[in-house]
Enzyme design. Structure first.
Site, PDB file in Angstrom:
ATOM      1  N   ASP A 476       0.834  -1.203   0.000  1.00 15.45           N
ATOM      2  CA  ASP A 476       0.000   0.000   0.000  1.00 15.45           C
ATOM      3  C   ASP A 476       0.870   1.255   0.000  1.00 15.45           C
ATOM      4  OD1 ASP A 476      -2.278   1.563   0.121  1.00 15.45           O
ATOM      5  OD2 ASP A 476      -3.111   0.561   1.873  1.00 15.45           O
ATOM      6  N   ASP A 546     -10.999   2.138  -2.992  1.00 13.48           N
ATOM      7  CA  ASP A 546     -11.582   1.802  -1.693  1.00 13.48           C
ATOM      8  C   ASP A 546     -13.100   1.823  -1.763  1.00 13.48           C
ATOM      9  OD1 ASP A 546      -9.219   1.334  -0.424  1.00 13.48           O
ATOM     10  OD2 ASP A 546      -9.021   3.367   0.389  1.00 13.48           O
TER      11      ASP A 546
HETATM   12  C1  GLA Z   1      -5.723   1.997   2.161  1.00 16.07           C
HETATM   13  C2  GLA Z   1      -6.174   0.838   1.291  1.00 16.07           C
HETATM   14  C3  GLA Z   1      -7.209   0.015   2.009  1.00 16.07           C
HETATM   15  C4  GLA Z   1      -6.665  -0.472   3.331  1.00 16.07           C
HETATM   16  C5  GLA Z   1      -6.175   0.700   4.149  1.00 16.07           C
HETATM   17  C6  GLA Z   1      -5.466   0.229   5.398  1.00 16.07           C
HETATM   18  O1  GLA Z   1      -6.712   2.927   2.302  1.00 16.07           O
HETATM   19  O2  GLA Z   1      -6.665   1.299   0.079  1.00 16.07           O
HETATM   20  O3  GLA Z   1      -7.625  -1.068   1.227  1.00 16.07           O
HETATM   21  O4  GLA Z   1      -5.633  -1.387   3.101  1.00 16.07           O
HETATM   22  O5  GLA Z   1      -5.279   1.518   3.422  1.00 16.07           O
HETATM   23  O6  GLA Z   1      -5.001   1.282   6.171  1.00 16.07           O
END
Ligand code: GLA
Length: 729
Positions: A476, A546
């Protein structure tokens, strides 16, 4: 097919199955003019298209400036009188800011060289041919090699440039773009993929206007806001017809993708690293390689453009053991638990998942350091044994014993000010000593241009991944770059930092793949803010957004799939009501919208109703059966909810045209009336296909030109998969 040089005409021809690209050497000086790009033509002598004011050799005209300002160029330079956007701009130690390139020599060979330290498409001699055009600026002692690769089975051409200081004094590059396309305006719309968090890659199509327009990122990542993609499509171009010229950048940092339209009816499209914030110093002997730009041409509309990108990326960009393998279905605990979990909770989810046939548990954020929320611990990649007694080894063993794989979330590029790493090495973060750094999600970005910083993070990751059987990593990256300054670079070279940062990310991902060769890597950046071809070179799939609400996902996935294959688009069944917008939608439809991508669940499976749970095995069976059709087949967009406000449909057809699957979603129902007719695409006209829903058999031609009459469904948010199988005699 391939590349040739016509010495008499002094023209290079790059030929793909449906397109030709011609470069002409103009004038004795040997300017590299762009003579033609478009539908295949047999002629080489297309230089007449480069003439503007006169066809007199420009030295005799006394009007060189006018000449250069109108000449369609292959790799234009700043300073000589071409006032359009330049690919190359320099500043010498003496302060000279003019460059001018002319032809020296060329090489043509089969295959395609890798670009050192950079992601790029690949291909052997049977797939493509490469042209290297060496040019020089004698006054500067600068050598520039323009690299072109033409694919023999795809209408795709890639471009990049290698710039070398062969002189005796230093100079800085202040712009080093990757590709330029000068051409006539044929009545074009500009298509871009625009967005924000939770609404990435919204398709945007507008008529070109005068002047400069385009997209860029100066955020250090390719961004939520704009994707490094542009297409010029004739106003009349549809999915099936019309000319389209597209450019996509194989890079994950700042970029510029711009079209400039002049009153003479000429266009200049350029793509490369955004010149703002960029400056690269070349000492004598130093070299700079630009990232790669991919050019795709289609005279059969946007659909053919899409399929070319999909084929190119699936076979010539994505690498490694997962390239051709079905991707495991998974359950991710992020929206199920957020930071509030322990081994028992995770195993509860895993047990329910295993019973239903889900193949992998992914442990998301919160397993390391003292991380209870997003305020701390990034940089401390040590398992939190309070939450996970027995560490990841115990969790992995128990998950494996259930017959599932274990995957893990990480955010290697980041550091929380509240972390042991930051307390020990504050200078590891990008920041300016005299200022309080700007925080985003309570975190700072590590200076990945520095090897010792990368090594320090990598050693920790390596230890974690070696400690247990972890078969997948979600990498990420949750913030943009600000306060971009490195203690490791002199003042005059801070302009190199953003690119060095991206190179550092690539280097670390390459190391990870080398040391854990079976690992399935998935890139992610605060949802889908780094969904670009650069990342696809390292990870065969990317977290798309997301926002998993099915209605919004339709638009996100439509825009994403216009360029990127379905096999790269990670998509999960979310909890309901949606955590991003509160909408309630049926479990079945949520499954169907996620199904064509890399499929998973992102909710607490232990909280589902019996009825919902009972649907999972069927969804997984569909994923096993039809996932490969979506992942490896040809994609056709049939209808867009974005355009019609009612329903959305696309289909994929296997390469042998024996099986087709339509993904249909009725978003909003209308008063009872005749349901829509879907004109299918991509079938073989002459073969017969059975519509498995009703058992009807018709020719491919009938399903395509007559159409498929959809069953009427009452209510909103209903989806259905329609399958057409070839009837074999
Ligand atoms: C980001 C990712 C999510 C999740 C969060 C965790 O927003 O896109 O899918 O993994 O971080 O903090």
């Amino acid at each position: 097919m391939g590349i040739s040089f016509n010495a008499q005409e002094r023209v290079f021809r790059l030929e793909t199955p449906g397109s030709a690209y011609l470069i002409a050497l103009i004038d004795e000086a040997g300017f590299l003019a762009h003579a033609y790009y478009g539908r295949s033509i047999p002629d080489d002598n297309m230089q007449y298209l480069t003439r503007s004011l006169s066809d007199q050799p420009f030295r005799e005209m006394g009007r060189q400036l006018d000449y250069l300002n109108n000449l369609p160029m292959e790799y234009p330079c700043r300073g000589t009188g071409d006032f359009r956007e330049a690919c190359l701009a320099v500043e010498t130690d003496e302060g000279y800011r003019t460059a001018n390139l002319t032809y020296v020599s060329h090489k043509i060979y089969g295959g395609k060289p890798p670009l050192e330290g950079l992601p790029a498409t690949c291909g052997g001699a049977e797939d493509c041919e490469t042209l290297e055009l060496l040019c020089e600026d004698k006054a500067l002692g600068l050598h520039v090699t323009l690299l072109y690769t033409a694919f023999t089975r795809l209408d795709a051409i890639t471009r990049s440039a290698r710039i070398e200081n062969a002189g005796t004094s230093g100079l800085s590059l202040t712009a080093a773009l990757s590709a330029c396309l000068d051409m006539e305006d044929q009545g074009f719309d500009l298509i871009t993929l625009h967005g924000g968090w939770g609404c990435e890659r919204m398709l945007c199509r507008e008529a070109l206007r005068w002047g400069e327009q385009g997209v860029r990122s100066t955020r250090g990542i390719s961004s939520h806001q704009e994707n490094p993609f542009i297409a010029l499509a004739q106003h009349t171009a549809t999915q099936d017809q019309g000319q389209v010229y597209a450019m996509n950048f194989v890079y994950s940092g700042n970029f510029l993708a711009q079209v400039e339209s002049s009153h003479e009816g000429q266009l200049r499209a350029v793509m490369g690293i955004a010149p703002e914030e960029f400056r690269w110093y070349l000492s004598p002997g130093g070299a700079f390689q630009t990232p790669e730009a991919v050019l795709v041409y289609s005279h059969e509309g946007l659909g053919a453009m899409t399929r070319t990108f999909h084929d190119l990326y699936r076979k010539h960009l994505v690498r490694g053991p997962w390239r051709d393998r079905p991707r495991p279905s998974l359950v991710n605990n992020w929206e199920a638990t957020y930071f509030d979990f322990d081994t028992e909770k995770l195993l509860d989810i895993a047990r329910t998942a295993a019973k239903s046939g889900v193949e992998m548990l992914v442990l998301d954020d919160g397993w390391f350091g003292g991380r209870k929320d997003d305020h701390s611990s990034l940089g401390d990649w040590v398992v939190n044994e309070e939450k996970l007694p027995g560490s990841l080894k115990r969790l992995a063993d128990e998950v494996n014993a259930l017959g599932m794989k274990l995957g893990l979330w990480m955010e290697p590029e980041m550091v929380s000010p509240d972390s042991d790493l930051y307390r020990a090495h504050p200078d590891y973060a990008l920041q300016i000593p005299s200022r309080d750094p700007i925080l985003s999600r309570w975190q700072l970005v590590l200076d990945f241009s520095r090897k010792e910083v990368r090594d320090c993070v990598y050693d920790q990751l390596h230890k974690v991944l070696s400690s247990a059987n972890i078969e997948y990593v979600k990498w990420d990256m949750n913030r943009e770059l600000s306060d971009v300054w490195s203690s490791a670079l002199p003042a005059g070279r801070q302009g190199e930092l953003r690119h060095r940062y991206v190179l550092g990310v690539y280097e670390l991902q390459e190391r990870l793949l080398r040391d854990f060769p079976g690992l399935l890597l998935e890139n992610c950046a605060s949802g889908g803010s780094r969904f670009d071809p650069g990342m696809l070179y390292y990870s065969p799939q990317i977290w798309t957004s997301d926002n998993m609400d099915v209605v919004e996902r339709l638009r996100i996935q439509e825009g994403t799939a216009m360029v990127y294959p379905l096999s790269t688009i990670s998509a999960h069944v979310p909890a309901c009501p949606s955590h991003t917008n509160g909408r309630t939608t049926p479990f079945e439809t949520r499954g169907q919208v996620a199904l064509p991508g890399c499929f998973g669940y992102e909710l607490d499976l232990t909280k589902l109703t019996e009825e919902e749970l009972s649907m999972i095995p069927g969804q997984l069976e569909d994923y096993k059966k039809y996932g490969p059709v979506f992942h490896d087949g040809d994609y056709y967009r049939l209808a867009s909810y974005r355009e019609n406000g009612e329903y959305d449909a696309f289909m994929s057809v296997t390469k042998d045209k024996g099986l087709a699957v339509v993904n249909y979603v009725q978003v909003l129902s209308r008063v009872p009336r005749k349901p829509p007719v879907l004109h299918l695409r991509g079938l073989d006209e002459g073969r017969r296909y059975r519509f498995t829903e009703t058992g009807e058999e018709r020719s491919g031609a009938a399903w395509m030109y007559g159409g498929l009459l959809l069953p009427r469904m009452m209510g909103d948010f209903h989806g259905k998969l329609f399958v057409l199988e070839e009837v074999r005699p």
